[in-house]
Design an enzyme around this catalytic site. Structure first.
Site, mmCIF file in Angstrom:
data_model
loop_
_atom_site.group_PDB
_atom_site.id
_atom_site.type_symbol
_atom_site.label_atom_id
_atom_site.label_comp_id
_atom_site.label_asym_id
_atom_site.label_seq_id
_atom_site.Cartn_x
_atom_site.Cartn_y
_atom_site.Cartn_z
ATOM 1 N N GLU A 95 44.758 43.500 50.290
ATOM 2 C CA GLU A 95 44.040 44.447 49.442
ATOM 3 C C GLU A 95 43.664 45.733 50.173
ATOM 4 O O GLU A 95 42.644 45.797 50.854
ATOM 5 C CB GLU A 95 42.755 43.793 48.898
ATOM 6 C CG GLU A 95 41.972 44.738 47.991
ATOM 7 C CD GLU A 95 40.659 44.156 47.484
ATOM 8 O OE1 GLU A 95 40.235 43.104 47.988
ATOM 9 O OE2 GLU A 95 40.064 44.773 46.586
ATOM 10 N N LYS A 131 46.959 43.231 46.186
ATOM 11 C CA LYS A 131 45.798 43.560 45.339
ATOM 12 C C LYS A 131 45.465 45.015 45.596
ATOM 13 O O LYS A 131 45.168 45.406 46.727
ATOM 14 C CB LYS A 131 44.610 42.663 45.690
ATOM 15 C CG LYS A 131 43.328 43.063 44.939
ATOM 16 C CD LYS A 131 42.312 41.946 44.884
ATOM 17 C CE LYS A 131 41.041 42.405 44.195
ATOM 18 N NZ LYS A 131 40.168 41.295 43.837
HETATM 19 P P1 13P Z 1 35.880 44.608 41.621
HETATM 20 O O1 13P Z 1 36.799 44.200 40.519
HETATM 21 O O2 13P Z 1 34.429 44.502 41.268
HETATM 22 O O3 13P Z 1 36.245 45.933 42.223
HETATM 23 O O4 13P Z 1 36.067 43.555 42.792
HETATM 24 C C1 13P Z 1 37.321 43.084 43.098
HETATM 25 C C2 13P Z 1 37.408 42.732 44.516
HETATM 26 O O5 13P Z 1 37.736 41.628 44.850
HETATM 27 C C3 13P Z 1 37.138 43.776 45.520
HETATM 28 O O6 13P Z 1 37.454 43.312 46.793
#
Ligand code: 13P
Length: 349
Positions: free
Chosen positions: A176, A218
């Protein structure tokens, strides 16, 4: 590395019409959510909060996996069932956040993510606790002179090292690189930053020998900053997001999931729907939201056991709406009768 098993789990994470619930907020972030409902940030309240989110009847119909926090993967429901067992019984994959938060580097105020030290050992333990996939979040800020090439590269290298370590432990890595919504940048600036970040990321993943069929990306949608003068339409967001992906993402990537990043609940659903209405792509594109799945349910629950049913119904409604959006079959009329949040604070971990 069991390539077959990794590919199978990764596919399951982005199965048609399903997405992922991020329930891996740190204690500090949960504290902020609880402050909004006037609830004390104790271990038992966090446990009860996660019980509300993880035991919603029928959740497995829309949710393929849940990302847990270190404390949560060890917790149980009030009736004594571990959360991992609860998820398994619904056919939902348990996942675990394995990074250890952010540290500032250099003079630009940019950040890198901690957690590579001792990672292999921690992964062994999480695997024994039942985790099937992991998450590591890095954060990129768009601002005066940022993101720098140096910060993009360092984060890409760390994400690749983490991903390889996960696959060696037969855990699917969710990588991510979050582009923060914070700031006054335009959608073009966000598009440029996303392109640079994802290009560097896939260079480093390939260099490290990470199996892309056993990896989930992600990422953020391409959005203008929260303080930019104008909002973008879902169609514009979809177009810019897909253009970056088409240019940069390899076709053999198992799938892509989005974070919500501070978008309102309906906004995040509408944008996901627009992305999935723009024609067939080589990868599944679905949700992995925290706030955009939880906000309304958290408010409805407000820490009271007697509100459990309405809170879970609220959660299931959001999960269903996002499931439909992941298929490009959502429309706003489906929201009738359900309250939702309009988004709020941008930062979270
Ligand atoms: P949000 O959807 O609240 O942005 O969180 C997702 C997430 O896992 C951020 O690391």
């Amino acid at each position: 590395m069991n390539k077959e098993e990794l590919s199978k789990i990764a596919k399951q994470m982005v199965a048609e019409g399903k997405g992922i619930l991020a329930a891996d907020e740190s204690m500090n972030t949960v504290g902020k959510r609880f402050a909004a409902i006037n609830l004390e940030n104790t271990e038992d309240n966090r446990r009860a909060f996660r019980e509300m989110l993880l035991t919603a009847p029928g959740e497995g119909e829309y949710v393929s996996g849940v990302i847990l926090f270190d404390e949560t993967i060890r917790q149980k429901t009030s009736s004594g069932k571990s959360f991992v067992e609860v998820l398994n019984s619904e056919g939902i994959l348990p996942g675990i956040k394995v990074d250890q938060g952010l540290v500032e580097v250099g003079e630009s105020g940019e950040k890198i993510t901690k957690g590579l030290d001792g990672l292999a050992e921690r992964l062994k333990e999480y695997s024994a606790l039942g985790a099937k996939f992991c998450k590591w979040r890095s954060v990129i800020t768009i601002g005066e002179g940022t993101p720098t090439e140096e910060n993009i590269r360092q984060n890409a290298k760390d994400l690749a090292s983490y991903a390889l370590e996960c696959q060696k432990a037969n855990l699917v890595p969710m990588v991510e690189p979050e582009v923060l919504l914070e700031g006054s940048h335009s959608i073009e600036q966000a598009k440029d930053a996303s392109g640079r970040i994802l290009t560097a990321l896939f260079e480093e993943l390939n260099k490290a020998g990470v199996l892309l069929e056993g990896l989930i990306l992600k990422t953020s949608m391409v959005l203008p900053g929260k303080n930019y003068t104008a909002k973008a339409s879902p169609e514009e967001i979809a177009k810019e997001t897909i253009e970056v992906f088409a240019r940069v993402l390899p076709n053999n990537l198992a799938g892509v999931v989005f974070l919500s990043g501070g978008q309102g609940e309906i906004e995040a659903t509408e944008n996901l729907n627009a992305i999935n209405s723009s024609g067939k792509q080589p990868w599944s594109l679905t949700f992995s939201y925290a706030r955009a799945l939880q906000d309304g349910a958290t408010k409805a629950w407000s820490g009271e056991q007697e509100n459990m049913e309405i809170a879970q119904k609220t959660f299931m409604h959001r999960a269903k709406m996002n499931s439909l959006a992941s298929l490009g079959k959502y429309s706003k009329e489906m929201e009738e009768g359900f309250a939702s949040s309009t988004g709020g604070e941008v930062t979270q971990d």
